[in-house]
Design a protein around this motif. Structure first.
Motif, PDB file in Angstrom:
ATOM      1  N   PRO A   1      -1.922  21.197 -27.240  1.00 37.55           N
ATOM      2  CA  PRO A   1      -1.253  22.087 -26.286  1.00 37.55           C
ATOM      3  C   PRO A   1      -1.161  21.515 -24.876  1.00 37.55           C
ATOM      4  CG  PRO A   1      -3.485  22.833 -26.711  1.00 37.55           C
ATOM      5  CD  PRO A   1      -3.226  21.701 -27.668  1.00 37.55           C
ATOM      6  N   ILE A   2      -0.287  22.143 -24.096  1.00 38.04           N
ATOM      7  CA  ILE A   2      -0.041  21.722 -22.724  1.00 38.04           C
ATOM      8  C   ILE A   2      -1.294  21.829 -21.865  1.00 38.04           C
ATOM      9  CG2 ILE A   2       0.651  24.000 -21.871  1.00 38.04           C
ATOM     10  CD1 ILE A   2       2.413  20.669 -21.030  1.00 38.04           C
ATOM     11  N   THR A   3      -2.236  22.668 -22.262  1.00 36.78           N
ATOM     12  CA  THR A   3      -3.469  22.826 -21.496  1.00 36.78           C
ATOM     13  C   THR A   3      -4.272  21.532 -21.413  1.00 36.78           C
ATOM     14  OG1 THR A   3      -4.520  23.665 -23.515  1.00 36.78           O
ATOM     15  CG2 THR A   3      -3.708  25.300 -21.944  1.00 36.78           C
ATOM     16  N   GLN A   4      -4.002  20.591 -22.320  1.00 37.77           N
ATOM     17  CA  GLN A   4      -4.716  19.318 -22.315  1.00 37.77           C
ATOM     18  C   GLN A   4      -4.205  18.362 -21.227  1.00 37.77           C
ATOM     19  OE1 GLN A   4      -6.936  17.883 -25.558  1.00 37.77           O
ATOM     20  NE2 GLN A   4      -7.687  19.804 -24.679  1.00 37.77           N
ATOM     21  N   GLN A   5      -3.186  18.810 -20.492  1.00 38.87           N
ATOM     22  CA  GLN A   5      -2.719  18.008 -19.354  1.00 38.87           C
ATOM     23  C   GLN A   5      -3.850  17.763 -18.356  1.00 38.87           C
ATOM     24  OE1 GLN A   5      -0.063  16.322 -19.083  1.00 38.87           O
ATOM     25  NE2 GLN A   5       1.799  17.523 -18.902  1.00 38.87           N
ATOM     26  N   LYS A   6      -4.680  18.770 -18.195  1.00 37.22           N
ATOM     27  CA  LYS A   6      -5.764  18.667 -17.227  1.00 37.22           C
ATOM     28  C   LYS A   6      -6.685  17.498 -17.563  1.00 37.22           C
ATOM     29  CE  LYS A   6      -8.903  21.689 -14.691  1.00 37.22           C
ATOM     30  NZ  LYS A   6      -9.441  23.073 -14.589  1.00 37.22           N
ATOM     31  N   GLN A   7      -7.015  17.357 -18.848  1.00 40.71           N
ATOM     32  CA  GLN A   7      -7.858  16.247 -19.277  1.00 40.71           C
ATOM     33  C   GLN A   7      -7.157  14.909 -19.073  1.00 40.71           C
ATOM     34  OE1 GLN A   7      -7.682  19.179 -20.700  1.00 40.71           O
ATOM     35  NE2 GLN A   7      -9.418  19.619 -22.041  1.00 40.71           N
ATOM     36  N   LEU A   8      -5.860  14.874 -19.387  1.00 39.97           N
ATOM     37  CA  LEU A   8      -5.117  13.621 -19.237  1.00 39.97           C
ATOM     38  C   LEU A   8      -5.066  13.188 -17.773  1.00 39.97           C
ATOM     39  CD1 LEU A   8      -3.441  11.372 -20.482  1.00 39.97           C
ATOM     40  CD2 LEU A   8      -1.441  12.837 -20.331  1.00 39.97           C
ATOM     41  N   PHE A   9      -4.785  14.121 -16.874  1.00 37.88           N
ATOM     42  CA  PHE A   9      -4.717  13.800 -15.451  1.00 37.88           C
ATOM     43  C   PHE A   9      -6.076  13.353 -14.925  1.00 37.88           C
ATOM     44  CE2 PHE A   9      -0.480  15.105 -15.399  1.00 37.88           C
ATOM     45  CZ  PHE A   9       0.066  15.040 -14.125  1.00 37.88           C
ATOM     46  N   SER A  10      -7.162  13.865 -15.526  1.00 36.38           N
ATOM     47  CA  SER A  10      -8.498  13.529 -15.031  1.00 36.38           C
ATOM     48  C   SER A  10      -8.872  12.078 -15.300  1.00 36.38           C
ATOM     49  CB  SER A  10      -9.537  14.464 -15.661  1.00 36.38           C
ATOM     50  OG  SER A  10      -9.757  14.159 -17.029  1.00 36.38           O
ATOM     51  N   ILE A  11      -8.109  11.408 -16.158  1.00 39.23           N
ATOM     52  CA  ILE A  11      -8.367   9.983 -16.419  1.00 39.23           C
ATOM     53  C   ILE A  11      -8.036   9.147 -15.190  1.00 39.23           C
ATOM     54  CG2 ILE A  11      -7.544   7.978 -17.756  1.00 39.23           C
ATOM     55  CD1 ILE A  11      -7.288   9.815 -20.155  1.00 39.23           C
ATOM     56  N   PHE A  12      -7.089   9.655 -14.379  1.00 39.26           N
ATOM     57  CA  PHE A  12      -6.599   8.896 -13.227  1.00 39.26           C
ATOM     58  C   PHE A  12      -7.209   9.392 -11.919  1.00 39.26           C
ATOM     59  CE2 PHE A  12      -3.304   9.045 -16.474  1.00 39.26           C
ATOM     60  CZ  PHE A  12      -2.999   7.701 -16.640  1.00 39.26           C
ATOM     61  N   ASP A  13      -7.211   8.504 -10.937  1.00 38.64           N
ATOM     62  CA  ASP A  13      -7.632   8.871  -9.594  1.00 38.64           C
ATOM     63  C   ASP A  13      -6.412   9.214  -8.749  1.00 38.64           C
ATOM     64  OD1 ASP A  13     -10.365   8.399 -10.051  1.00 38.64           O
ATOM     65  OD2 ASP A  13     -10.127   6.255  -9.646  1.00 38.64           O
ATOM     66  N   ASN A  14      -6.345  10.459  -8.259  1.00 37.68           N
ATOM     67  CA  ASN A  14      -5.332  10.860  -7.283  1.00 37.68           C
ATOM     68  C   ASN A  14      -3.903  10.562  -7.750  1.00 37.68           C
ATOM     69  OD1 ASN A  14      -4.163  11.839  -4.966  1.00 37.68           O
ATOM     70  ND2 ASN A  14      -4.671  10.060  -3.706  1.00 37.68           N
ATOM     71  N   VAL A  15      -3.489  11.236  -8.815  1.00 37.11           N
ATOM     72  CA  VAL A  15      -2.135  11.047  -9.339  1.00 37.11           C
ATOM     73  C   VAL A  15      -1.081  11.415  -8.299  1.00 37.11           C
ATOM     74  CG1 VAL A  15      -0.482  11.762 -11.109  1.00 37.11           C
ATOM     75  CG2 VAL A  15      -2.883  11.430 -11.716  1.00 37.11           C
ATOM     76  N   GLU A  16      -1.296  12.522  -7.604  1.00 39.46           N
ATOM     77  CA  GLU A  16      -0.309  12.945  -6.614  1.00 39.46           C
ATOM     78  C   GLU A  16      -0.180  11.917  -5.494  1.00 39.46           C
ATOM     79  OE1 GLU A  16       0.944  16.843  -3.915  1.00 39.46           O
ATOM     80  OE2 GLU A  16      -1.018  16.776  -4.898  1.00 39.46           O
ATOM     81  N   GLY A  17      -1.286  11.369  -5.051  1.00 32.91           N
ATOM     82  CA  GLY A  17      -1.228  10.358  -4.006  1.00 32.91           C
ATOM     83  C   GLY A  17      -0.619   9.062  -4.483  1.00 32.91           C
ATOM     84  N   SER A  18      -0.764   8.755  -5.762  1.00 31.33           N
ATOM     85  CA  SER A  18      -0.273   7.481  -6.301  1.00 31.33           C
ATOM     86  C   SER A  18       1.213   7.516  -6.631  1.00 31.33           C
ATOM     87  CB  SER A  18      -1.064   7.116  -7.561  1.00 31.33           C
ATOM     88  OG  SER A  18      -2.429   6.919  -7.265  1.00 31.33           O
ATOM     89  N   ILE A  19       1.668   8.594  -7.309  1.00 27.98           N
ATOM     90  CA  ILE A  19       3.075   8.631  -7.729  1.00 27.98           C
ATOM     91  C   ILE A  19       3.747   9.971  -7.420  1.00 27.98           C
ATOM     92  CG2 ILE A  19       2.756   6.892  -9.530  1.00 27.98           C
ATOM     93  CD1 ILE A  19       2.788   9.185 -11.592  1.00 27.98           C
ATOM     94  N   GLY A  20       3.054  10.877  -6.697  1.00 29.63           N
ATOM     95  CA  GLY A  20       3.683  12.113  -6.273  1.00 29.63           C
ATOM     96  C   GLY A  20       3.786  13.196  -7.321  1.00 29.63           C
ATOM     97  N   VAL A  21       2.977  13.134  -8.381  1.00 28.15           N
ATOM     98  CA  VAL A  21       3.027  14.132  -9.449  1.00 28.15           C
ATOM     99  C   VAL A  21       1.761  14.980  -9.413  1.00 28.15           C
ATOM    100  CG1 VAL A  21       3.184  14.525 -11.940  1.00 28.15           C
ATOM    101  CG2 VAL A  21       4.432  12.612 -10.899  1.00 28.15           C
ATOM    102  N   LYS A  22       1.942  16.288  -9.579  1.00 31.16           N
ATOM    103  CA  LYS A  22       0.790  17.196  -9.643  1.00 31.16           C
ATOM    104  C   LYS A  22       1.040  18.240 -10.719  1.00 31.16           C
ATOM    105  CE  LYS A  22       2.528  20.295  -6.014  1.00 31.16           C
ATOM    106  NZ  LYS A  22       2.235  20.914  -4.688  1.00 31.16           N
ATOM    107  N   LEU A  23      -0.013  18.976 -11.064  1.00 26.90           N
ATOM    108  CA  LEU A  23       0.090  20.065 -12.032  1.00 26.90           C
ATOM    109  C   LEU A  23       0.146  21.400 -11.303  1.00 26.90           C
ATOM    110  CD1 LEU A  23      -2.553  18.908 -14.676  1.00 26.90           C
ATOM    111  CD2 LEU A  23      -0.056  18.728 -14.851  1.00 26.90           C
ATOM    112  N   ASN A  24       1.044  22.286 -11.761  1.00 20.95           N
ATOM    113  CA  ASN A  24       1.055  23.630 -11.194  1.00 20.95           C
ATOM    114  C   ASN A  24       0.046  24.500 -11.945  1.00 20.95           C
ATOM    115  OD1 ASN A  24       2.194  24.552 -13.592  1.00 20.95           O
ATOM    116  ND2 ASN A  24       4.243  24.845 -12.734  1.00 20.95           N
TER     117      ASN A  24
END
Length: 227
Positions: free
Chosen positions: A151-174
């Motif tokens: 499910p889409i809820t696993q996005q949180k785990q995927l994003f946690s693999i990276f450091d500062n996704v929003e700062g790196s490529i401008g993507v965040k989760l709502n």
């Protein structure tokens, strides 16, 4: 972790017309050409990926980079794999903002379709880049939300693999765990002998994003597999 922010993207107006099924309709060629040129000037294609290692494979869970994911299908796909490549790609927010500024619904529709095409090209670029850099053969991918099993809820785990996704490529989760900008994609690339598409396990009809037909036998094999 590596960030790719100089991704060459070539948009072909004729191909876009075909994708929109407008190739034989008069008056649309100039509009699409104008929008392709606009898109090419404002998109900011970026990608981020990580080299991660697979561990603790159980029936319905698998650890990737020390993060536990819950998906039977993912676990089956990674049964014999030790190294994978979590990723996030985006076209940036500029095209989406520009589309919203148009009152013309046709132009909004065309820019939205162009955005989808750009996103597909970025993913293809990243796939080719990974295969070349890491001397991989064929690779496939899975994305959170592509199957009920993952499910889409696993996005949180995927994003946690990276450091500062929003700062790196401008993507965040709502709050609903959907990505912003909307024309973004996340997932995990993994080596595979036979190309895998999540669509093969999804029986939903009339899906515009379908990449492969539903395979009932394959779906049954995944369901029958056990750790």
């Amino acid at each position: 972790m590596e960030v790719l922010d100089n991704i060459p993207i070539h948009l072909d107006a004729e191909e876009v017309l075909k994708e929109l099924h407008l190739g034989e309709k008069k008056g649309y060629s100039d509009i699409v050409q104008e929008l392709v040129e606009l898109a090419s000037s404002i998109i900011q294609p970026k990608a981020i990926y990580e080299v991660s290692y697979v561990d603790n494979k159980n029936n319905d869970t698998v650890d990737i980079g020390g993060i536990k994911f819950t998906s039977h299908v993912l676990r089956v796909n990674l049964a014999k794999i030790g190294r994978v490549f979590p990723y996030i790609v985006t076209i940036g927010k500029e095209l989406e903002d520009r589309a919203a500024s148009f009152d013309n619904l046709l132009k909004q529709y065309c820019l939205d379709a162009i955005g989808d095409e750009v996103l597909s090209l970025i993913e293809q670029y990243l796939e080719d880049y990974l295969k070349k850099k890491y001397k991989l053969g064929q690779i496939s991918s899975m994305s959170p939300g592509s199957l009920k099993d993952w499910p889409i809820t696993q996005q949180k785990q995927l994003f946690s693999i990276f450091d500062n996704v929003e700062g790196s490529i401008g993507v965040k989760l709502n709050p609903s765990l959907l990505m912003i900008p909307r024309k973004s994609e996340s997932g995990i690339y993994f080596p595979t002998e036979v190309k895998f598409y999540s669509c093969q396990l999804c029986s939903r009809e009339r899906c515009m994003d379908r990449q492969a037909p539903y395979d009932k036998n394959l779906a049954e094999r995944y369901a029958a597999d056990s750790a």
